[in-house]
Design an enzyme around this catalytic site. Structure first.
Site, PDB file in Angstrom:
ATOM      1  N   PHE A 132       0.850  -1.189   0.000  1.00 57.16           N
ATOM      2  CA  PHE A 132       0.000   0.000   0.000  1.00 57.16           C
ATOM      3  C   PHE A 132       0.884   1.236   0.000  1.00 57.16           C
ATOM      4  O   PHE A 132       1.746   1.380   0.860  1.00 57.16           O
ATOM      5  CB  PHE A 132      -0.918   0.017   1.224  1.00 57.16           C
ATOM      6  N   ASP A 178       9.160   2.644   1.667  1.00 56.51           N
ATOM      7  CA  ASP A 178       7.986   3.379   2.149  1.00 56.51           C
ATOM      8  C   ASP A 178       7.887   3.155   3.654  1.00 56.51           C
ATOM      9  O   ASP A 178       7.476   2.091   4.107  1.00 56.51           O
ATOM     10  CB  ASP A 178       6.737   2.861   1.423  1.00 56.51           C
ATOM     11  N   LYS A 205       2.463   9.880   8.360  1.00 54.90           N
ATOM     12  CA  LYS A 205       1.742   9.436   9.558  1.00 54.90           C
ATOM     13  C   LYS A 205       2.301  10.051  10.863  1.00 54.90           C
ATOM     14  O   LYS A 205       1.955  11.173  11.175  1.00 54.90           O
ATOM     15  CB  LYS A 205       1.695   7.907   9.595  1.00 54.90           C
TER      16      LYS A 205
HETATM   17  C1  LIG Z   1      -0.927   5.309   5.179  1.00 54.40           C
HETATM   18  C2  LIG Z   1       0.088   4.886   4.187  1.00 54.40           C
HETATM   19  C3  LIG Z   1       0.262   5.573   2.982  1.00 54.40           C
HETATM   20  C4  LIG Z   1      -0.640   6.705   2.538  1.00 54.40           C
HETATM   21  O1  LIG Z   1      -0.566   7.794   3.368  1.00 54.40           O
HETATM   22  P1  LIG Z   1      -1.654   8.977   3.195  1.00 54.40           P
HETATM   23  O2  LIG Z   1      -1.225   9.998   4.191  1.00 54.40           O
HETATM   24  O3  LIG Z   1      -2.993   8.375   3.473  1.00 54.40           O
HETATM   25  O4  LIG Z   1      -1.569   9.462   1.798  1.00 54.40           O
HETATM   26  C5  LIG Z   1       1.295   5.167   2.155  1.00 54.40           C
HETATM   27  N1  LIG Z   1       2.089   4.137   2.474  1.00 54.40           N
HETATM   28  C6  LIG Z   1       1.939   3.439   3.620  1.00 54.40           C
HETATM   29  C7  LIG Z   1       2.872   2.327   3.928  1.00 54.40           C
HETATM   30  C8  LIG Z   1       0.924   3.784   4.506  1.00 54.40           C
HETATM   31  O5  LIG Z   1       0.760   3.080   5.628  1.00 54.40           O
END
Ligand SMILES: *Cc1c(COP(=O)(O)O)cnc(C)c1O
Length: 396
Positions: free
Chosen positions: A131, A216, A245
């Site tokens: 994700f 990420d 986050k």
């Molecule tokens: C939450 C998340 C995202 C997306 O972040 P947003 O602030 O919602 O755009 C991308 N990568 C990972 C691993 C995430 O947990």
């Protein structure tokens, strides 16, 4: 206040409406109290209404809110220095969300390859079930069709391989690959850590093919795994990393970090953001950084992590609902047994009824991402409530 229904229906309506928070506790509009083990999806790393963050935010609010990126601003300079001094990176690009940080990461990887090797080197390899956000580029990078279906045509030159499968990654590589992009722990799809061998292999393969390794760390970063960034556990360094986050601990803030060599391809004007690095956001982020990156916080994470994992394993043994716990630090998943597959949402609702907030991670995992400052007492109370919820769920 009367609750209306003017929000687009991509968000479902929650039956519990939080009104007030303090530390690891939340009160809803009816005054019912909850222990928050969800941390606003790994965002509220320092709990709710942290007094030090309130002070940083209100001080900045009285000083300067916004001036655009036409002008350099001091809080963003300060936070960038902290990030660089404490990571592999030399340069930081600030933005507002995880998706934007990943969008910047993938754009930079393409631009770097284009500048140094020509336009044919543009393919990006990512993992199935990953994700990376909800922009069109990042839903395509993400390895879950359900998030990109119906939004085509999608950006091209993106291939997905099974996670933790070194052979598949080797096969997918080629000299037209500009980047491999991975989460060190797949968060949204089930709190599934990469193996040490896999991340090392990804690093080696990227290097061998003049490609970049993008990690990420939007969910795994900023202390959640017990170190500032998760890749420190693996002894693997990325070329580009995204963070969001917990970076703003509740204030919208994200960053893309890169080495000097790679960042050089973001030439003046080639990328940008109106709000990115806004003084309010980076003033909060700078204070949050200090509070997260401290001996006392890491000690708390280690102690609470042990308690959390042991308790989930005990609940698993007693109820037979879970196989056990996985994850690192305070980013932990309770994995449902195969017979209960797909039921994590139902369990989350049972937990809410008992007064504890937890998260789903896909259908098969209940996820915990509490405040990194959660006290022993709050965690124990939350887990007592969770255990009651699991028992009620198992009995029905
Ligand atoms: C939450 C998340 C995202 C997306 O972040 P947003 O602030 O919602 O755009 C991308 N990568 C990972 C691993 C995430 O947990």
């Amino acid at each position: 206040m009367q609750i209306t229904n003017h929000i687009t229906p991509n968000f479902t309506f929650s039956k519990m409406i939080p009104q007030k928070g303090l530390g690891s506790r939340i009160w809803d509009v009816d005054g019912k109290e909850y222990v928050d083990l969800s941390g606003g999806i790994a965002v509220n790393a320092l709990g709710h209404c942290n007094p030090d963050l309130i002070e940083a935010l209100t001080e900045q609010a009285k000083t300067l809110w916004h001036c655009s990126n036409i002008y350099t601003n001091l809080p963003s300079q300060e936070l960038a220095k902290k990030l660089v001094d404490n990571s592999f990176a030399d340069k930081v690009f600030f933005c507002n969300s995880g998706a934007e940080a990943n969008e910047a990461a993938a754009k930079l990887a393409r631009k770097y390859a284009h500048d140094n090797f020509g336009e044919k080197k543009a393919r990006i390899i990512t993992a199935i079930n990953s994700f990376h956000g909800r922009t069109l580029f990042t839903v395509t990078l993400g390895g879950q069709k359900k998030y990109s279906e119906g939004f085509g045509p999608l950006p091209g030159a993106i291939d997905h391989v099974p996670f933790n499968d070194i052979e598949a990654l080797e096969k997918a590589m080629g000299d037209d690959v500009c980047a491999i992009m991975l989460e060190p722990i797949q968060g949204e799809s089930g709190v599934l850590p990469a193996t040490r061998e896999y991340l090392k292999a990804a690093r080696d393969l990227a290097t061998r093919h003049d490609a970049l390794l993008i990690l990420d760390e939007v969910q795994t970063g900023m202390g959640h795994t017990g170190k500032l960034f998760c890749h420190e556990h693996y002894g693997v360094l990325p070329d580009i990393m995204s963070s969001a986050k917990a970076l703003g601990s509740g204030f919208p803030l994200a960053a893309m970090l890169a080495t000097d060599k790679v960042a050089a391809s973001f030439t003046p004007g080639s990328h940008g953001s109106t709000f990115g690095g806004n003084p309010l956001a980076t003033a909060v982020g700078s204070k949050a950084f200090d509070l997260i990156n401290s001996e006392a916080t890491y000690k708390n994470i280690e102690a609470r992590s042990k308690e959390l994992m042991q308790r989930i394993d005990a609940i698993a043994r007693e109820t037979g609902v879970f196989t056990g716990a996985r994850g690192m630090g305070l980013l932990v998943g309770a994995v449902l047994v195969p017979e209960k597959a797909g039921e994590s949402g139902k369990l989350k609702d049972f937990a809410l009824d008992e007064g504890v907030m937890v998260l789903q991670a896909g259908g098969n995992v209940v996820r915990f991402a509490p405040s990194l400052l959660i006290t022993e007492r709050d965690l124990a109370e939350g887990l007592d409530r969770f255990e009651r919820a699991v028992k009620k769920y198992a009995a029905c």
